[in-house]
Design a protein around this motif. Structure first.
Motif, mmCIF file in Angstrom:
data_model
loop_
_atom_site.group_PDB
_atom_site.id
_atom_site.type_symbol
_atom_site.label_atom_id
_atom_site.label_comp_id
_atom_site.label_asym_id
_atom_site.label_seq_id
_atom_site.Cartn_x
_atom_site.Cartn_y
_atom_site.Cartn_z
ATOM 1 N N ASP A 103 0.860 -1.185 0.000
ATOM 2 C CA ASP A 103 0.000 0.000 0.000
ATOM 3 C C ASP A 103 0.896 1.234 0.000
ATOM 4 O OD1 ASP A 103 -1.637 2.200 0.756
ATOM 5 O OD2 ASP A 103 -3.111 0.818 1.600
ATOM 6 N N GLN A 104 0.838 2.017 -1.070
ATOM 7 C CA GLN A 104 1.726 3.160 -1.203
ATOM 8 C C GLN A 104 1.284 4.363 -0.381
ATOM 9 O OE1 GLN A 104 4.572 2.420 -2.894
ATOM 10 N NE2 GLN A 104 3.482 0.472 -2.821
ATOM 11 N N LEU A 105 0.054 4.354 0.112
ATOM 12 C CA LEU A 105 -0.428 5.458 0.931
ATOM 13 C C LEU A 105 -0.038 5.295 2.389
ATOM 14 C CD1 LEU A 105 -3.992 5.986 -0.586
ATOM 15 C CD2 LEU A 105 -1.856 7.113 -1.189
ATOM 16 N N THR A 106 -0.034 4.056 2.860
ATOM 17 C CA THR A 106 0.300 3.799 4.262
ATOM 18 C C THR A 106 1.715 3.282 4.443
ATOM 19 O OG1 THR A 106 -0.497 1.505 4.201
ATOM 20 C CG2 THR A 106 -2.116 3.229 4.691
ATOM 21 N N GLY A 107 2.330 2.812 3.374
ATOM 22 C CA GLY A 107 3.672 2.263 3.472
ATOM 23 C C GLY A 107 3.716 0.853 4.022
ATOM 24 N N THR A 108 2.566 0.186 4.117
ATOM 25 C CA THR A 108 2.522 -1.172 4.665
ATOM 26 C C THR A 108 2.512 -2.198 3.532
ATOM 27 O OG1 THR A 108 0.096 -1.123 4.733
ATOM 28 C CG2 THR A 108 1.280 -0.426 6.715
ATOM 29 N N THR A 109 3.111 -3.359 3.810
ATOM 30 C CA THR A 109 3.158 -4.458 2.853
ATOM 31 C C THR A 109 2.587 -5.701 3.507
ATOM 32 O OG1 THR A 109 5.099 -3.560 1.732
ATOM 33 C CG2 THR A 109 4.656 -5.902 1.425
ATOM 34 N N SER A 110 1.698 -6.373 2.813
ATOM 35 C CA SER A 110 1.078 -7.588 3.340
ATOM 36 C C SER A 110 1.384 -8.760 2.423
ATOM 37 C CB SER A 110 -0.437 -7.406 3.483
ATOM 38 O OG SER A 110 -1.027 -7.090 2.235
ATOM 39 N N LEU A 111 1.351 -9.953 3.002
ATOM 40 C CA LEU A 111 1.619 -11.183 2.267
ATOM 41 C C LEU A 111 0.307 -11.746 1.740
ATOM 42 C CD1 LEU A 111 3.638 -13.406 1.439
ATOM 43 C CD2 LEU A 111 3.232 -14.462 3.673
ATOM 44 N N ALA A 112 0.167 -11.802 0.419
ATOM 45 C CA ALA A 112 -1.067 -12.335 -0.170
ATOM 46 C C ALA A 112 -1.040 -13.855 -0.214
ATOM 47 C CB ALA A 112 -1.252 -11.775 -1.575
#
Length: 546
Positions: A103-112
């Motif tokens: 997510d480029q707005l929050t800077g968070t990355t999640s594992l799909a």
């Protein structure tokens, strides 16, 4: 000819009609994405074309606990709104690759591609596709622990929502799929997923024994075969590489079948479009007059296509030499766009001067809006600012301008790629201001390890301005016009006098051709490596008296 005080210059800014509708929405979205980066970088101030010294951002390095410099990334795809980048990530020495959503707005990355209960996936995942707002990521995986119950051999297609819910897409009739599924494509709302599969039990009556293209409705669970013969029946050869329009109504794909439409006599793989709601299939890889292409994809590769949000535009690559008038007979790959409403085929892989690329161009992706196309190319005559090997380019279909995308953070060209034949498809947001690409160049990755990384580039265009009074000295042979841009890295402008051919120009004092007495119009668009051209442009009125 003597030019003196009678020379009069006036300036206005104009926007072409297609951009007039799209730009305000795109501009607002770009500001939001830029603001997200500002928060992440701890910067402040007004967001605009020249607010950031950095416009190229690495996405994959340091992801999910993998140390920066040890992580590799590939297959990036950006959501239509520019907020989310899905990609494949892995670490050195591990056979397992995973799909991530950043997510480029929050800077968070999640594992799909996580297993049940958050356990690591026990197989490799690849080829992500993402919905318009990033809420749904579809991907292929060989893992067997992503959902409960048995799964088919050879790989399945999954869809993961941002709330963590995951669904198996490639479901066989009463049993796991009996063949491998791959190459997912997803509609804007995340409801429809197109994919290729060799399974014969996804639909009834599949007996052709080859790969077909299917469409899954995630709401109803229904699966429909897309690659079907003209007048009914099965395709008589393999179909692969699907793409889907944002509205989910139009699916394009590559097929060697000769019975999908009437009159298919070229004996080559072609690009087709299927509209299930009207039960129609249309061949896309044809010339404006309908002539069949005389060549197809480079040997060993499938033709890559992409569809705009409403299905009107389809871009594809081909080595054909008869799709547009005046095309070079050299057997190189080019990128084309087919307008299904106007029944026209146009060359995309060309420079601002209208000359086609002097080397292979391939792997195109059209922005959902239909205004921009990004692609890879080994050509060196498309735009200034490229590196020594292949580059990623963006073509503005309205302004007919081409820019390099894959530049370093400071706008300098990428260095030599440390991974040979790095063939990775770029993607672009609907408004054209956010693009993704992959590079292993040391001046982008920050190391010489030869690992590929995923990058996001902000292509926000500069804005040009007229400097000084614009009054020429007397006597003079040419009007003295001085132009600037709000971004100092905007170093390649496009100039056009009246209706003459455009030519590259530079900021500062413009060198204009000799003008005859009378009124003239000079159009100047600011641009440069790693950015779009100014959609407004400067329209400068010149009146020359003898």
């Amino acid at each position: 000819m003597r030019l003196g005080a009678a020379v009069r210059l006036t300036q206005s800014r104009r926007m072409s009609r297609p951009h007039r509708a799209a730009w305000p929405r795109g501009r607002a979205r770009t500001v939001a994405v830029l603001a997200g980066f500002a928060a992440a970088l701890g910067t402040a101030g007004t967001v605009g074309a020249s607010s950031f010294g950095v416009r190229t951002f690495p996405i994959a390095a340091g992801t999910a606990g993998v140390a920066a410099g040890a992580a590799s990334g590939s297959a990036p795809v950006v959501s239509a709104d520019g907020s989310t980048v899905a990609f494949v990530g892995g670490s050195a020495g591990s056979p397992i690759t995973n799909v991530y959503s950043s997510d480029q707005l929050t800077g968070t990355t999640s594992l799909a591609s996580s297993g049940l209960g958050g356990a690591p996936a026990d197989g490799a995942s690849s080829a992500p596709a993402v919905s318009r707002d990033g809420n749904v990521v579809a991907f292929a995986s060989n893992a067997t622990n992503l959902v409960g119950g048995p799964v088919g051999a050879g790989g399945e297609i999954y869809a993961r929502r941002s709330d963590g819910a995951i669904k198996l897409v490639s479901v066989g009739i009463g049993a796991p799929a009996n063949g491998g599924s791959s190459q997912a494509a997803i509609s804007a709302d995340g409801r429809y997923v197109a994919f290729a599969s060799t399974a014969s039990n996804l639909v009834a009556g599949d007996t052709n024994g080859v790969s077909d293209v299917f469409l899954a409705d995630l709401d109803s669970g229904a699966i429909t075969r897309i690659s079907v013969a003209h007048g009914g029946g099965e395709a008589n050869a393999a179909s692969t590489s699907p793409a889907i329009s944002g509205d989910g109504r139009t699916i394009s794909f590559d097929s060697s079948a000769t019975n999908l439409v009437g009159g298919d006599r070229n004996g080559l793989a072609d690009v087709f479009v299927r509209v299930p709601s009207t039960d129609t299939t249309e061949r896309i890889s044809v010339a404006t007059g309908g002539a069949e292409q005389n060549r197809t994809a480079t040997a060993g590769f499938s033709t890559i296509s992409s569809v705009s949000v409403n299905g009107r535009l389809v871009v594809f690559d081909s080595t054909a030499t008869n799709l547009v008038h005046g095309e070079d007979p050299a057997a190189r790959s080019n990128v084309f766009v087919r307008d299904r409403s106007r029944h026209t085929t146009t060359l995309v892989s060309e420079g601002n001067d209208g000359y086609e690329g002097n080397n292979d161009s391939f792997a195109p992706f059209v922005a959902p809006s239909g205004l921009y196309v990004v692609f890879e190319s080994f050509a060196k005559n498309l735009a200034a600012g490229g590196g020594p090997q292949g580059n990623v380019y963006v073509r503005d279909l309205t302004l007919r301008t081409t820019s390099v995308v894959d530049v370093a953070a400071n706008g300098s060209p990428p260095g030599r790629e440390l991974v040979g034949q790095l063939l990775e498809r770029p993607t672009i947001s609907s408004d054209g201001t956010v693009a993704t690409f992959v590079s292993s160049a040391a001046n982008l990755t920050g190391n010489g390890a030869g690992l590929t990384q995923v990058f996001l580039r902000l292509l926000t265009p500069p804005r040009g301005k007229l400097s000084g009074s614009g009054r020429p000295p007397a006597p003079a042979r040419h009007p003295r016009v001085v132009v600037r841009a709000d971004d100092r890295r905007a170093t390649v402008f496009e100039c056009r006098v009246d209706r003459q051919l455009p030519f590259d120009c530079r900021p500062g004092v413009l060198r204009l051709p000799t003008l005859s007495p009378g009124a003239h119009t000079l159009l100047v668009r600011a641009g440069g490596p790693g950015m779009l051209y100014d959609p407004l442009g400067l329209q400068i009125k010149l009146r020359v008296t003898s």
